[in-house]
Motif scaffolding. Structure first.
Motif, PDB file in Angstrom:
ATOM      1  N   ASP A  13       0.833  -1.206   0.000  1.00 19.67           N
ATOM      2  CA  ASP A  13       0.000   0.000   0.000  1.00 19.67           C
ATOM      3  C   ASP A  13       0.870   1.260   0.000  1.00 19.67           C
ATOM      4  O   ASP A  13       0.628   2.200  -0.767  1.00 19.67           O
ATOM      5  CB  ASP A  13      -0.901   0.036   1.240  1.00 19.67           C
ATOM      6  N   VAL A  14       1.865   1.280   0.875  1.00 20.50           N
ATOM      7  CA  VAL A  14       2.724   2.460   0.993  1.00 20.50           C
ATOM      8  C   VAL A  14       3.518   2.651  -0.297  1.00 20.50           C
ATOM      9  O   VAL A  14       3.681   3.776  -0.790  1.00 20.50           O
ATOM     10  CB  VAL A  14       3.665   2.334   2.209  1.00 20.50           C
ATOM     11  N   ARG A  15       3.987   1.542  -0.865  1.00 23.21           N
ATOM     12  CA  ARG A  15       4.726   1.613  -2.121  1.00 23.21           C
ATOM     13  C   ARG A  15       3.865   2.217  -3.231  1.00 23.21           C
ATOM     14  O   ARG A  15       4.335   3.026  -4.026  1.00 23.21           O
ATOM     15  CB  ARG A  15       5.228   0.216  -2.501  1.00 23.21           C
ATOM     16  N   ARG A  16       2.602   1.856  -3.280  1.00 22.43           N
ATOM     17  CA  ARG A  16       1.707   2.402  -4.300  1.00 22.43           C
ATOM     18  C   ARG A  16       1.574   3.918  -4.147  1.00 22.43           C
ATOM     19  O   ARG A  16       1.539   4.658  -5.135  1.00 22.43           O
ATOM     20  CB  ARG A  16       0.329   1.745  -4.198  1.00 22.43           C
ATOM     21  N   VAL A  17       1.470   4.376  -2.913  1.00 23.95           N
ATOM     22  CA  VAL A  17       1.373   5.822  -2.676  1.00 23.95           C
ATOM     23  C   VAL A  17       2.650   6.523  -3.112  1.00 23.95           C
ATOM     24  O   VAL A  17       2.616   7.570  -3.767  1.00 23.95           O
ATOM     25  CB  VAL A  17       1.090   6.112  -1.181  1.00 23.95           C
ATOM     26  N   VAL A  18       3.793   5.930  -2.778  1.00 25.17           N
ATOM     27  CA  VAL A  18       5.080   6.522  -3.170  1.00 25.17           C
ATOM     28  C   VAL A  18       5.179   6.623  -4.686  1.00 25.17           C
ATOM     29  O   VAL A  18       5.561   7.665  -5.238  1.00 25.17           O
ATOM     30  CB  VAL A  18       6.256   5.691  -2.615  1.00 25.17           C
ATOM     31  N   ASP A  19       4.797   5.549  -5.386  1.00 27.56           N
ATOM     32  CA  ASP A  19       4.865   5.556  -6.848  1.00 27.56           C
ATOM     33  C   ASP A  19       3.912   6.599  -7.438  1.00 27.56           C
ATOM     34  O   ASP A  19       4.241   7.270  -8.422  1.00 27.56           O
ATOM     35  CB  ASP A  19       4.536   4.174  -7.407  1.00 27.56           C
ATOM     36  N   LEU A  20       2.734   6.740  -6.817  1.00 25.13           N
ATOM     37  CA  LEU A  20       1.768   7.730  -7.284  1.00 25.13           C
ATOM     38  C   LEU A  20       2.312   9.143  -7.106  1.00 25.13           C
ATOM     39  O   LEU A  20       2.227   9.978  -8.013  1.00 25.13           O
ATOM     40  CB  LEU A  20       0.449   7.571  -6.520  1.00 25.13           C
ATOM     41  N   VAL A  21       2.881   9.410  -5.942  1.00 29.96           N
ATOM     42  CA  VAL A  21       3.403  10.740  -5.638  1.00 29.96           C
ATOM     43  C   VAL A  21       4.572  11.083  -6.549  1.00 29.96           C
ATOM     44  O   VAL A  21       4.711  12.218  -7.029  1.00 29.96           O
ATOM     45  CB  VAL A  21       3.830  10.816  -4.158  1.00 29.96           C
ATOM     46  N   ARG A  22       5.422  10.088  -6.820  1.00 28.85           N
ATOM     47  CA  ARG A  22       6.632  10.341  -7.592  1.00 28.85           C
ATOM     48  C   ARG A  22       6.392  10.363  -9.090  1.00 28.85           C
ATOM     49  O   ARG A  22       7.230  10.858  -9.843  1.00 28.85           O
ATOM     50  CB  ARG A  22       7.689   9.280  -7.286  1.00 28.85           C
ATOM     51  N   SER A  23       5.264   9.844  -9.550  1.00 29.68           N
ATOM     52  CA  SER A  23       5.044   9.698 -10.992  1.00 29.68           C
ATOM     53  C   SER A  23       5.070  11.053 -11.691  1.00 29.68           C
ATOM     54  O   SER A  23       4.372  11.982 -11.324  1.00 29.68           O
ATOM     55  CB  SER A  23       3.696   9.013 -11.248  1.00 29.68           C
ATOM     56  N   GLY A  24       5.934  11.158 -12.682  1.00 30.99           N
ATOM     57  CA  GLY A  24       6.035  12.372 -13.485  1.00 30.99           C
ATOM     58  C   GLY A  24       6.740  13.525 -12.816  1.00 30.99           C
ATOM     59  O   GLY A  24       6.826  14.618 -13.367  1.00 30.99           O
ATOM     60  N   LEU A  25       7.279  13.308 -11.599  1.00 29.05           N
ATOM     61  CA  LEU A  25       7.883  14.420 -10.877  1.00 29.05           C
ATOM     62  C   LEU A  25       9.405  14.357 -10.848  1.00 29.05           C
ATOM     63  O   LEU A  25      10.047  15.224 -10.271  1.00 29.05           O
ATOM     64  CB  LEU A  25       7.353  14.446  -9.428  1.00 29.05           C
ATOM     65  N   GLN A  26       9.992  13.355 -11.442  1.00 25.73           N
ATOM     66  CA  GLN A  26      11.439  13.179 -11.456  1.00 25.73           C
ATOM     67  C   GLN A  26      12.018  13.163 -10.040  1.00 25.73           C
ATOM     68  O   GLN A  26      13.131  13.586  -9.801  1.00 25.73           O
ATOM     69  CB  GLN A  26      12.107  14.306 -12.262  1.00 25.73           C
ATOM     70  N   ALA A  27      11.233  12.665  -9.094  1.00 25.93           N
ATOM     71  CA  ALA A  27      11.707  12.596  -7.714  1.00 25.93           C
ATOM     72  C   ALA A  27      12.424  11.273  -7.500  1.00 25.93           C
ATOM     73  O   ALA A  27      11.862  10.206  -7.744  1.00 25.93           O
ATOM     74  CB  ALA A  27      10.535  12.705  -6.733  1.00 25.93           C
ATOM     75  N   PRO A  28      13.661  11.275  -7.057  1.00 23.49           N
ATOM     76  CA  PRO A  28      14.406  10.037  -6.886  1.00 23.49           C
ATOM     77  C   PRO A  28      13.907   9.232  -5.692  1.00 23.49           C
ATOM     78  O   PRO A  28      13.269   9.758  -4.793  1.00 23.49           O
ATOM     79  CB  PRO A  28      15.834  10.532  -6.648  1.00 23.49           C
ATOM     80  N   GLU A  29      14.200   7.964  -5.720  1.00 29.22           N
ATOM     81  CA  GLU A  29      13.904   7.101  -4.567  1.00 29.22           C
ATOM     82  C   GLU A  29      14.922   7.408  -3.476  1.00 29.22           C
ATOM     83  O   GLU A  29      16.127   7.396  -3.714  1.00 29.22           O
ATOM     84  CB  GLU A  29      14.029   5.636  -4.973  1.00 29.22           C
ATOM     85  N   PRO A  30      14.471   7.725  -2.258  1.00 36.10           N
ATOM     86  CA  PRO A  30      15.429   8.058  -1.204  1.00 36.10           C
ATOM     87  C   PRO A  30      16.161   6.819  -0.693  1.00 36.10           C
ATOM     88  O   PRO A  30      15.546   5.897  -0.156  1.00 36.10           O
ATOM     89  CB  PRO A  30      14.557   8.673  -0.107  1.00 36.10           C
ATOM     90  N   ALA A  31      17.468   6.744  -0.896  1.00 36.77           N
ATOM     91  CA  ALA A  31      18.268   5.652  -0.338  1.00 36.77           C
ATOM     92  C   ALA A  31      18.500   5.925   1.136  1.00 36.77           C
ATOM     93  O   ALA A  31      18.312   5.062   1.999  1.00 36.77           O
ATOM     94  CB  ALA A  31      19.583   5.536  -1.089  1.00 36.77           C
ATOM     95  N   THR A  32      18.924   7.126   1.438  1.00 32.67           N
ATOM     96  CA  THR A  32      19.025   7.611   2.817  1.00 32.67           C
ATOM     97  C   THR A  32      18.456   9.018   2.823  1.00 32.67           C
ATOM     98  O   THR A  32      18.263   9.638   1.784  1.00 32.67           O
ATOM     99  CB  THR A  32      20.489   7.651   3.300  1.00 32.67           C
ATOM    100  N   GLY A  33      18.192   9.541   4.010  1.00 36.04           N
ATOM    101  CA  GLY A  33      17.624  10.879   4.082  1.00 36.04           C
ATOM    102  C   GLY A  33      16.193  10.886   3.596  1.00 36.04           C
ATOM    103  O   GLY A  33      15.482   9.883   3.678  1.00 36.04           O
ATOM    104  N   ALA A  34      15.761  12.019   3.057  1.00 40.53           N
ATOM    105  CA  ALA A  34      14.369  12.165   2.643  1.00 40.53           C
ATOM    106  C   ALA A  34      14.286  12.884   1.311  1.00 40.53           C
ATOM    107  O   ALA A  34      15.177  13.643   0.940  1.00 40.53           O
ATOM    108  CB  ALA A  34      13.584  12.937   3.700  1.00 40.53           C
ATOM    109  N   VAL A  35      13.211  12.636   0.596  1.00 39.77           N
ATOM    110  CA  VAL A  35      12.882  13.346  -0.638  1.00 39.77           C
ATOM    111  C   VAL A  35      11.557  14.055  -0.410  1.00 39.77           C
ATOM    112  O   VAL A  35      10.616  13.474   0.134  1.00 39.77           O
ATOM    113  CB  VAL A  35      12.770  12.373  -1.830  1.00 39.77           C
ATOM    114  N   GLU A  36      11.471  15.329  -0.816  1.00 43.59           N
ATOM    115  CA  GLU A  36      10.235  16.091  -0.682  1.00 43.59           C
ATOM    116  C   GLU A  36       9.739  16.473  -2.056  1.00 43.59           C
ATOM    117  O   GLU A  36      10.501  16.954  -2.897  1.00 43.59           O
ATOM    118  CB  GLU A  36      10.457  17.324   0.193  1.00 43.59           C
ATOM    119  N   VAL A  37       8.450  16.264  -2.313  1.00 42.96           N
ATOM    120  CA  VAL A  37       7.859  16.566  -3.610  1.00 42.96           C
ATOM    121  C   VAL A  37       6.521  17.265  -3.401  1.00 42.96           C
ATOM    122  O   VAL A  37       5.857  17.097  -2.379  1.00 42.96           O
ATOM    123  CB  VAL A  37       7.646  15.292  -4.457  1.00 42.96           C
TER     124      VAL A  37
END
Length: 327
Positions: free
Chosen positions: A39-63
C-alpha cells in the motif's frame, strides 16, 4: 474529511498501522485496516510519478503534487527501520491570501517593494512558506512584474494574473538553489522567492540581488528576527561577512519570524509573528554588526511597525486567541 476541512495538518502513512492524521496538537488514527508495505509503495509511486523525484536511499525526498479535491500537497518520503514512510501535508486548492496569514496591514506594504530582502523565519511547521506564498499571491494580483520561485519542492502553484510567474523546483528544474536563483535572474525576474538559503552561494546571490533591483523573499529555519539575520551571516562565512553586512545594511527591508500556537479553544492554530523592519535605527547598528543594539530595541519599546515576540504574545492573549499558559 479531516484533511478537507483544514483540521488535518499532516497524514502519516507507514506499513503496519492505519493512516494517521495530525489534528491540532494530537494524532488521530483512521478507522481503516493497517497499511501494508505494498500500500505504501503504491502511494510513493503515485506521488513520484512524473515528478522526477528520486527514490530516497538515505535521508528524505520532498515533492509537491496535486490530489483531487484536496488540492496541492507536499509529501516527504523516507526510509525507517520498518520500511518506507510517507508524510503528506495538504496545502489547499489555491495559494494563501494575505488575509489568511494574519497581520495583513503589516505585510501588505512589503508587496509594494521594488527591491530589498525580506526574511521569513521560524521552526519547522511554522507557516513560513505559507506567509511567503501569500506575499507572492498579492504581488501576482497587483503588479505587472515577473515573479520567480525557487523551491524544494514547488508548493503552491500560482496562475499568472497581473504579471508573469515562473516556478523552478529543486532538483527537478535546477540542480541547486544557487542554479535556480541564477536562472531566475537571467530571465529578468524582479521578484524572487527562494524557499531555502541552503548555502553560501545562494545567500550571497540573494544579498547581491536584493541590494540592486530585485525584491528577494527568502525563508529559513531560525527562531527570532535577529537570529535569522545572524544565520545568513553564518552561511556566507567569515571571509565574506563584511560584504554581507554591507549588503544587509542597505538591502534588508524586513525580518519576520513566526511560530504557530494552539488556539485557546484547542482547535486550530494562531500565528505569533515578530516583525523587524529595515528602518534607520536598525540598519545603522546592523552595518557594524551591533546586534545587541537591535535586540535591545526590540526588547524595550520598539518603534511603530516593529514588534517583538513578547508583544505579539500579549496581543494574542488580550484578543482571547491563546491562553496565558501558552504565552
Amino acid at each position: 474529511k479531516l484533511v478537507q476541512d483544514g483540521r488535518g495538518v499532516e497524514v502519516y502513512l507507514r506499513a503496519g498501522i492505519p493512516p494517521t492524521v495530525r489534528v491540532d496538537d494530537g494524532l488521530v488514527r483512521m478507522e481503516a485496516q493497517a497499511l501494508t508495505a505494498v500500500d505504501v509503495r503504491r502511494v510513493v509511486d503515485l506521488v513520484r510519478s512524473g515528478l522526477q523525484a528520486p527514490e530516497p536511499a538515505t535521508g528524505a525526498v520532498e515533492v509537491g503534487f496535486d490530489l483531487g479535491v484536496v488540492g496541492r500537497c507536499r509529501a516527504r518520503i523516507f526510509h525507517e527501520s520498518r520500511g518506507l514512510v510517507v508524510v503528506i501535508r495538504p496545502l489547499g486548492l489555491q495559494p494563501p491570501r494575505l488575509r489568511d496569514v494574519a497581520d495583513e496591514e503589516s505585510l501588505e506594504p512589503l508587496t509594494r517593494l521594488r527591491s530589498g530582502l525580506v526574511l521569513i523565519s521560524g521552526p519547522p511547521v511554522s507557516g513560513r512558506s505559507w506567509t511567503a506564498h501569500a506575499l507572492i499571491d498579492a504581488i501576482n494580483a497587483e503588479r505587472a512584474v515577473h515573479v520567480a520561485t525557487v523551491e524544494a519542492p514547488v508548493e503552491h502553484l500560482h496562475t499568472p494574473r497581473s504579471g508573469l510567474v515562473t516556478q523552478l523546483g529543486v532538483p527537478a528544474d535546477a540542480s541547486t538553489f544557487a542554479e535556480g536563483f541564477r536562472l531566475a535572474l537571467g530571465n529578468d525576474a524582479r521578484v524572487i522567492y527562494v524557499s531555502e538559503l541552503a548555502d553560501a552561494d545562494t545567500a550571497m546571490l540573494a544579498l547581491e540581488a536584493a541590494a540592486s533591483s530585485t525584491l528577494v523573499i527568502a525563508t529559513l529555519r531560525a527562531l527570532g528576527a535577529v537570529p535569522a539575520i545572524k544565520q545568513v551571516l553564518d552561511l556566507v562565512g567569515p571571509a565574506r561577512r563584511d560584504r554581507a553586512l554591507a549588503l544587509l545594511s542597505t538591502g534588508l527591508r524586513a525580518s519576520l519570524s513566526q511560530v504557530l500556537l494552539p488556539h485557546v479553544t484547542g482547535k486550530g492554530t494562531v500565528v505569533a509573528r515578530e516583525i523587524l523592519l529595515g528602518v534607520p535605527n536598525v540598519l545603522h547598528p546592523l552595518a557594524q554588526g551591533r546586534f545587541h543594539e537591535i535586540e535591545k530595541l526590540l526588547g524595550e519599546t520598539p518603534p511603530e511597525g516593529l514588534r517583538s515576540f513578547g508583544q505579539a504574545l500579549r496581543a494574542l492573549v488580550a484578543r482571547g486567541l491563546i491562553s496565558q499558559t501558552t504565552a
